[in-house]
Design a protein around this motif. Structure first.
Motif, PDB file in Angstrom:
ATOM      1  N   ALA A   6       0.725  -1.366  -0.100  1.00 48.79           N
ATOM      2  CA  ALA A   6       0.134   0.017  -0.043  1.00 48.79           C
ATOM      3  C   ALA A   6       1.012   1.223   0.070  1.00 48.79           C
ATOM      4  O   ALA A   6       0.588   2.191  -0.733  1.00 48.79           O
ATOM      5  CB  ALA A   6      -0.977   0.028   1.174  1.00 48.79           C
ATOM      6  N   LYS A   7       1.881   1.211   0.770  1.00 44.47           N
ATOM      7  CA  LYS A   7       2.794   2.259   0.786  1.00 44.47           C
ATOM      8  C   LYS A   7       3.549   2.681  -0.475  1.00 44.47           C
ATOM      9  O   LYS A   7       3.510   3.863  -0.952  1.00 44.47           O
ATOM     10  CB  LYS A   7       3.764   2.329   1.931  1.00 44.47           C
ATOM     11  N   ILE A   8       3.940   1.768  -1.059  1.00 38.42           N
ATOM     12  CA  ILE A   8       4.662   1.797  -2.325  1.00 38.42           C
ATOM     13  C   ILE A   8       3.752   2.306  -3.602  1.00 38.42           C
ATOM     14  O   ILE A   8       3.856   3.201  -4.466  1.00 38.42           O
ATOM     15  CB  ILE A   8       5.285   0.553  -2.723  1.00 38.42           C
ATOM     16  N   LEU A   9       2.567   1.573  -3.609  1.00 40.84           N
ATOM     17  CA  LEU A   9       1.595   2.058  -4.569  1.00 40.84           C
ATOM     18  C   LEU A   9       0.571   3.306  -4.369  1.00 40.84           C
ATOM     19  O   LEU A   9       0.046   3.785  -5.369  1.00 40.84           O
ATOM     20  CB  LEU A   9       0.489   0.910  -4.838  1.00 40.84           C
ATOM     21  N   ALA A  10       0.603   3.832  -3.306  1.00 37.93           N
ATOM     22  CA  ALA A  10      -0.310   4.988  -2.886  1.00 37.93           C
ATOM     23  C   ALA A  10       0.463   5.800  -1.947  1.00 37.93           C
ATOM     24  O   ALA A  10       0.203   5.831  -0.678  1.00 37.93           O
ATOM     25  CB  ALA A  10      -1.603   4.494  -2.178  1.00 37.93           C
ATOM     26  N   PRO A  11       1.786   6.106  -1.943  1.00 41.39           N
ATOM     27  CA  PRO A  11       2.616   6.842  -1.279  1.00 41.39           C
ATOM     28  C   PRO A  11       2.157   8.166  -0.452  1.00 41.39           C
ATOM     29  O   PRO A  11       2.570   8.210   0.489  1.00 41.39           O
ATOM     30  CB  PRO A  11       3.978   6.988  -2.070  1.00 41.39           C
ATOM     31  N   SER A  12       1.375   8.789  -1.356  1.00 41.40           N
ATOM     32  CA  SER A  12       0.815  10.184  -1.001  1.00 41.40           C
ATOM     33  C   SER A  12      -0.073  10.005   0.320  1.00 41.40           C
ATOM     34  O   SER A  12      -0.473  10.743   1.018  1.00 41.40           O
ATOM     35  CB  SER A  12       0.529  11.089  -1.851  1.00 41.40           C
ATOM     36  N   ASP A  13      -0.606   8.806   0.311  1.00 39.82           N
ATOM     37  CA  ASP A  13      -2.078   8.830   0.997  1.00 39.82           C
ATOM     38  C   ASP A  13      -1.863   7.529   2.269  1.00 39.82           C
ATOM     39  O   ASP A  13      -2.813   7.262   3.112  1.00 39.82           O
ATOM     40  CB  ASP A  13      -3.241   8.185   0.026  1.00 39.82           C
ATOM     41  N   VAL A  14      -0.795   6.767   2.153  1.00 39.05           N
ATOM     42  CA  VAL A  14      -0.471   5.731   3.094  1.00 39.05           C
ATOM     43  C   VAL A  14       0.809   6.279   4.038  1.00 39.05           C
ATOM     44  O   VAL A  14       1.819   6.512   3.524  1.00 39.05           O
ATOM     45  CB  VAL A  14      -0.270   4.522   2.500  1.00 39.05           C
ATOM     46  N   THR A  15       0.641   5.963   5.392  1.00 41.47           N
ATOM     47  CA  THR A  15       1.846   6.137   6.283  1.00 41.47           C
ATOM     48  C   THR A  15       1.572   5.085   7.209  1.00 41.47           C
ATOM     49  O   THR A  15       0.621   4.585   7.713  1.00 41.47           O
ATOM     50  CB  THR A  15       1.540   7.542   7.173  1.00 41.47           C
ATOM     51  N   ILE A  16       3.041   4.318   7.471  1.00 39.84           N
ATOM     52  CA  ILE A  16       3.318   3.301   8.358  1.00 39.84           C
ATOM     53  C   ILE A  16       3.887   3.655   9.744  1.00 39.84           C
ATOM     54  O   ILE A  16       4.779   4.494   9.404  1.00 39.84           O
ATOM     55  CB  ILE A  16       4.048   2.075   7.494  1.00 39.84           C
ATOM     56  N   TYR A  17       3.339   3.402  10.914  1.00 41.40           N
ATOM     57  CA  TYR A  17       3.843   3.780  11.916  1.00 41.40           C
ATOM     58  C   TYR A  17       4.373   2.509  12.752  1.00 41.40           C
ATOM     59  O   TYR A  17       3.546   1.298  12.498  1.00 41.40           O
ATOM     60  CB  TYR A  17       2.962   4.413  12.894  1.00 41.40           C
ATOM     61  N   THR A  18       5.227   2.379  13.525  1.00 40.73           N
ATOM     62  CA  THR A  18       5.613   1.094  14.214  1.00 40.73           C
ATOM     63  C   THR A  18       5.479   1.256  15.559  1.00 40.73           C
ATOM     64  O   THR A  18       5.605   2.156  16.227  1.00 40.73           O
ATOM     65  CB  THR A  18       7.136   0.817  14.279  1.00 40.73           C
ATOM     66  N   TYR A  19       4.481   0.514  16.184  1.00 40.12           N
ATOM     67  CA  TYR A  19       4.152   0.628  17.623  1.00 40.12           C
ATOM     68  C   TYR A  19       5.021   0.446  18.503  1.00 40.12           C
ATOM     69  O   TYR A  19       6.178  -0.082  18.125  1.00 40.12           O
ATOM     70  CB  TYR A  19       3.068  -0.644  17.895  1.00 40.12           C
ATOM     71  N   PRO A  20       5.069   1.232  19.551  1.00 43.60           N
ATOM     72  CA  PRO A  20       4.187   1.998  20.215  1.00 43.60           C
ATOM     73  C   PRO A  20       3.929   3.641  19.547  1.00 43.60           C
ATOM     74  O   PRO A  20       3.149   4.185  20.328  1.00 43.60           O
ATOM     75  CB  PRO A  20       4.481   2.125  21.684  1.00 43.60           C
ATOM     76  N   CYS A  21       4.488   3.642  18.575  1.00 41.60           N
ATOM     77  CA  CYS A  21       4.290   5.108  17.930  1.00 41.60           C
ATOM     78  C   CYS A  21       2.636   5.072  17.438  1.00 41.60           C
ATOM     79  O   CYS A  21       2.617   4.429  16.392  1.00 41.60           O
ATOM     80  CB  CYS A  21       5.151   5.299  16.709  1.00 41.60           C
ATOM     81  N   ILE A  22       1.853   5.971  17.846  1.00 41.18           N
ATOM     82  CA  ILE A  22       0.520   5.964  17.364  1.00 41.18           C
ATOM     83  C   ILE A  22       0.181   7.684  17.466  1.00 41.18           C
ATOM     84  O   ILE A  22       0.326   8.323  18.296  1.00 41.18           O
ATOM     85  CB  ILE A  22      -0.609   5.478  17.945  1.00 41.18           C
ATOM     86  N   PRO A  23      -0.371   8.159  16.210  1.00 43.63           N
ATOM     87  CA  PRO A  23      -0.590   9.515  16.228  1.00 43.63           C
ATOM     88  C   PRO A  23      -1.888   9.928  17.034  1.00 43.63           C
ATOM     89  O   PRO A  23      -2.775   9.127  17.499  1.00 43.63           O
ATOM     90  CB  PRO A  23      -0.925   9.815  14.753  1.00 43.63           C
ATOM     91  N   ASP A  24      -2.038  11.308  17.331  1.00 41.72           N
ATOM     92  CA  ASP A  24      -3.269  11.763  18.230  1.00 41.72           C
ATOM     93  C   ASP A  24      -4.290  12.012  17.073  1.00 41.72           C
ATOM     94  O   ASP A  24      -4.248  12.523  16.222  1.00 41.72           O
ATOM     95  CB  ASP A  24      -3.045  12.714  18.774  1.00 41.72           C
ATOM     96  N   TYR A  25      -5.701  11.163  17.209  1.00 48.00           N
ATOM     97  CA  TYR A  25      -6.703  11.161  16.157  1.00 48.00           C
ATOM     98  C   TYR A  25      -7.580  11.866  16.694  1.00 48.00           C
ATOM     99  O   TYR A  25      -8.086  11.864  17.743  1.00 48.00           O
ATOM    100  CB  TYR A  25      -6.896   9.519  15.999  1.00 48.00           C
ATOM    101  N   GLU A  26      -8.328  12.376  15.798  1.00 48.10           N
ATOM    102  CA  GLU A  26     -10.016  13.147  16.003  1.00 48.10           C
ATOM    103  C   GLU A  26     -10.703  11.854  15.846  1.00 48.10           C
ATOM    104  O   GLU A  26     -11.149  11.436  14.914  1.00 48.10           O
ATOM    105  CB  GLU A  26     -10.008  14.216  14.946  1.00 48.10           C
ATOM    106  N   LYS A  27     -11.434  11.424  16.982  1.00 46.94           N
ATOM    107  CA  LYS A  27     -12.298  10.265  16.858  1.00 46.94           C
ATOM    108  C   LYS A  27     -13.622  10.364  16.037  1.00 46.94           C
ATOM    109  O   LYS A  27     -14.167   9.390  15.568  1.00 46.94           O
ATOM    110  CB  LYS A  27     -12.766  10.114  18.476  1.00 46.94           C
ATOM    111  N   ASP A  28     -13.878  11.970  15.464  1.00 49.98           N
ATOM    112  CA  ASP A  28     -14.901  11.807  14.886  1.00 49.98           C
ATOM    113  C   ASP A  28     -14.781  11.988  13.452  1.00 49.98           C
ATOM    114  O   ASP A  28     -15.671  11.678  12.489  1.00 49.98           O
ATOM    115  CB  ASP A  28     -15.600  13.434  15.118  1.00 49.98           C
ATOM    116  N   LYS A  29     -13.390  11.595  12.877  1.00 46.19           N
ATOM    117  CA  LYS A  29     -12.965  11.817  11.801  1.00 46.19           C
ATOM    118  C   LYS A  29     -12.256  10.341  11.417  1.00 46.19           C
ATOM    119  O   LYS A  29     -11.789  10.288  10.073  1.00 46.19           O
ATOM    120  CB  LYS A  29     -12.065  13.025  11.207  1.00 46.19           C
TER     121      LYS A  29
END
Length: 304
Positions: free
Chosen positions: A109-132
């Motif tokens: 997914a990262k190679i085929l859609a590089p501008s729309d896919v991000t890979i994080y390695t746990y325990p790194c997790i972004p802060d998310y807006e739960k409504d979106k």
């Protein structure tokens, strides 16, 4: 391909039903090719790269074929030779640190859609807006893709968007989805800035989170408090075609790239109310080719 699971059997329900012949021998042959019927870019470039064999990654020096799963870069092929895909939503993949990079399909997914896919390695997790943001993961509280948009609208107080007394689900289908249809068409031809602006106006959904790990390792990530407030979505009717099926797990447990593909297909058909015409099939560009290679190897070894 020496790491193939010896007892793997490819599930016939994964094949495109429009390709099935009434002839029983043809049907049996197609059962071995469950990814037939996809609208894919030519695999000729991968066939040529496979004939050349493994090459060293220019970044890490690792021996790789097609791409480096460590550096997320192509090896032996150029970006112009593979499909580039734009997605209607952003995709985040939370990868378990013990997940074997070489066995993960998240890199596809990262190679085929590089501008729309991000890979994080746990325990790194972004802060998310739960409504979106939603988390694609099964569970008792998970909803279907069809119901997902309504739940998100409810979370963001959908009454502020509509003054009618008509039930919200009807308003969603008659107004919101009509707007989404026009947006999906514009996404194909507009600039990235235009596409981003259109997305923000139409979708209550902006980002989708997937967990990349073996199913025995998912609990630690899925129960992380940073993901607890996210709406969970389950792909209940899909079955895996992955050649590394995990022993003792049902065939509804999908590989990461399968889950991303099926989610987007369902989003397109059920939430945008559009006929699916292969818009995201190329997400399976590498997966379908590797699937055919694995299946051929098994056939040659008399295991299919």
């Amino acid at each position: 391909m020496s790491s193939l699971d010896q007892d793997q059997r490819l599930h016939p329900s994964c094949r495109d039903k429009t390709t099935v012949s009434s002839d029983s021998s043809d049907a049996r042959e197609l059962a071995k090719q469950p990814l037939q019927g996809l609208k894919l870019a030519s695999h000729a470039v991968l066939e040529e790269a496979q004939q050349r064999g493994r090459l060293k990654c220019s970044k890490c020096g690792g021996s790789r074929m097609f791409f480096c799963y460590t550096c997320c870069s192509l090896v032996g092929v150029t970006p112009q030779e593979i499909p580039l895909i734009r997605l209607p939503v952003k995709i985040d993949i939370i990868k378990h640190p013990n997940e074997t990079d070489g066995k993960s399909t998240a890199i596809h997914a990262k190679i085929l859609a590089p501008s729309d896919v991000t890979i994080y390695t746990y325990p790194c997790i972004p802060d998310y807006e739960k409504d979106k943001v939603v988390l694609v993961f099964p569970g008792p509280a998970a909803v279907s893709v069809l119901d997902m948009m309504q739940y998100l609208l409810d979370r963001t107080d959908s009454n502020s968007y509509y003054s009618s007394d008509e039930p919200c689900i009807k308003r969603l289908k008659s107004e919101e989805v009509q707007g989404a249809t026009h947006t999906a068409e514009n996404l194909k031809s507009g600039t990235p800035d235009e596409a981003k602006g259109l997305e923000s106006k139409v979708y209550p959904l902006e980002r989708v989170v997937f967990i990349d790990s073996t199913w025995n390792q998912t609990n630690k990530i899925s129960t992380d408090e940073r993901l607890q407030d996210l709406l969970r979505v389950e792909l209940k009717m899909r079955k895996t075609c992955f050649w590394r099926r995990q022993k003792g797990k049902p065939d509804t447990y999908l590989a990461t790239i399968e889950a991303i593909y099926y989610f987007l297909k369902d989003l397109h058909e059920q939430c945008l109310a559009q006929k699916y015409n292969g818009e995201y099939d190329n997400l399976l560009f590498f997966y379908s080719y590797l699937h055919s290679v694995v299946n051929q190897a098994k056939t040659s070894a008399g295991k299919c």
